[in-house]
Design a protein around this motif. Sequence first.
Motif, PDB file in Angstrom:
ATOM      1  N   UNK A   2     -21.490 -22.435   1.009  1.00  0.00           N
ATOM      2  CA  UNK A   2     -22.432 -21.488   0.412  1.00  0.00           C
ATOM      3  C   UNK A   2     -23.745 -21.479   1.172  1.00  0.00           C
ATOM      4  N   UNK A   3     -24.163 -20.256   1.591  1.00  0.00           N
ATOM      5  CA  UNK A   3     -25.464 -20.095   2.239  1.00  0.00           C
ATOM      6  C   UNK A   3     -26.084 -18.805   1.733  1.00  0.00           C
ATOM      7  N   UNK A   4     -27.402 -18.858   1.510  1.00  0.00           N
ATOM      8  CA  UNK A   4     -28.070 -17.633   1.058  1.00  0.00           C
ATOM      9  C   UNK A   4     -28.308 -16.663   2.203  1.00  0.00           C
ATOM     10  N   UNK A   5     -28.526 -17.171   3.399  1.00  0.00           N
ATOM     11  CA  UNK A   5     -28.813 -16.313   4.555  1.00  0.00           C
ATOM     12  C   UNK A   5     -27.755 -16.528   5.636  1.00  0.00           C
ATOM     13  N   UNK A   6     -27.235 -15.431   6.151  1.00  0.00           N
ATOM     14  CA  UNK A   6     -26.201 -15.515   7.166  1.00  0.00           C
ATOM     15  C   UNK A   6     -26.397 -14.373   8.164  1.00  0.00           C
ATOM     16  N   UNK A   7     -26.466 -14.733   9.449  1.00  0.00           N
ATOM     17  CA  UNK A   7     -26.638 -13.733  10.499  1.00  0.00           C
ATOM     18  C   UNK A   7     -25.583 -13.977  11.584  1.00  0.00           C
ATOM     19  N   UNK A  29     -18.406  -4.047  18.743  1.00  0.00           N
ATOM     20  CA  UNK A  29     -19.351  -5.083  18.323  1.00  0.00           C
ATOM     21  C   UNK A  29     -20.135  -4.588  17.111  1.00  0.00           C
ATOM     22  N   UNK A  30     -20.231  -5.414  16.089  1.00  0.00           N
ATOM     23  CA  UNK A  30     -21.010  -5.080  14.895  1.00  0.00           C
ATOM     24  C   UNK A  30     -21.902  -6.270  14.514  1.00  0.00           C
ATOM     25  N   UNK A  31     -23.178  -5.990  14.291  1.00  0.00           N
ATOM     26  CA  UNK A  31     -24.090  -7.028  13.836  1.00  0.00           C
ATOM     27  C   UNK A  31     -23.927  -7.245  12.330  1.00  0.00           C
ATOM     28  N   UNK A  32     -23.983  -8.498  11.905  1.00  0.00           N
ATOM     29  CA  UNK A  32     -23.851  -8.853  10.501  1.00  0.00           C
ATOM     30  C   UNK A  32     -25.165  -9.441   9.997  1.00  0.00           C
ATOM     31  N   UNK A  36     -30.514 -13.540   1.263  1.00  0.00           N
ATOM     32  CA  UNK A  36     -30.826 -13.749  -0.146  1.00  0.00           C
ATOM     33  C   UNK A  36     -29.647 -13.406  -1.039  1.00  0.00           C
ATOM     34  N   UNK A  37     -28.503 -13.857  -0.611  1.00  0.00           N
ATOM     35  CA  UNK A  37     -27.303 -13.510  -1.354  1.00  0.00           C
ATOM     36  C   UNK A  37     -26.638 -14.725  -1.955  1.00  0.00           C
TER      37      UNK A  37
END
Length: 256
Positions: A2-7, A29-32, A36-37
């Motif tokens: 579990x993580x609130x921020x993911x890039x 290619x797609x940026x993710x 705050x989730x």
Amino acid sequence: PHRQNLYGTLFIRIDAVDGTGNAMTYTQTNALSFTNGRMLMSTVHPLAITGLSKLNQTNIGEYLFNDGTWGTIADNPGRTPIAVIFSTTTSTTDQANGWTHGYAMALKNVTKVTWGPIIGNPTGTFISTTAELIADKDGYTHTTYINSSTYPAGLAAATTYKSAVAAPGGTSGWFLPSSGQWFDIFVNLGKMNATGYIGSGSFQWTNQATTCANNLNACLTPLTAGSYTSFTANDIYWSSSENSNYYAYIAYFYSG
């Protein structure tokens, strides 16, 4: 975890071969970004991927449909099959004409006719060895020379059948198959061993006519009754390949 921020970046790469045998690479290619989730039940709504080129792969044993598409019956409800794909490579001559996906066998017989006059060389080509017989994939080119009332077999394949079943746009149209195209039908659809034949100036699989016919029919029986002609032992079919001024090659389903 579990993580609130993911890039990050989603990178897709597909290495493939197109219909002419050329190696191709397709990438997207797609940026993710996920901030705050909170993950619930370990499920994340998938992002849509757009812009990825779709490969339209031709496969032996699938069907050509009357609108020019191809594939399985299950994946193409409502479309009308008109031929069975038996090869995914084409001759050098046909590739130059833009016909690169492969060859497909019509579902029905046209008629019973003679090949043509007893003497002559309308195609301009004589083939004598077994290797030449198997290598000759130029049925379309041969048929352009024998599509006339003088040569009833070529006329039946290229013109008469067209009036019964229209060929899709972008295709060569119907033609009388060459000896090498018959070989591909026997091997790829009839399931004959590509190196198990015998003969000099011919190719033959001994005592396997019924096996070959049954395998060919297995490609036809999933279709609507009446839309195809079954193969049986002792059937004889013309090719468009010539042996001499006096003989053209045949495909002969002989039980012995």
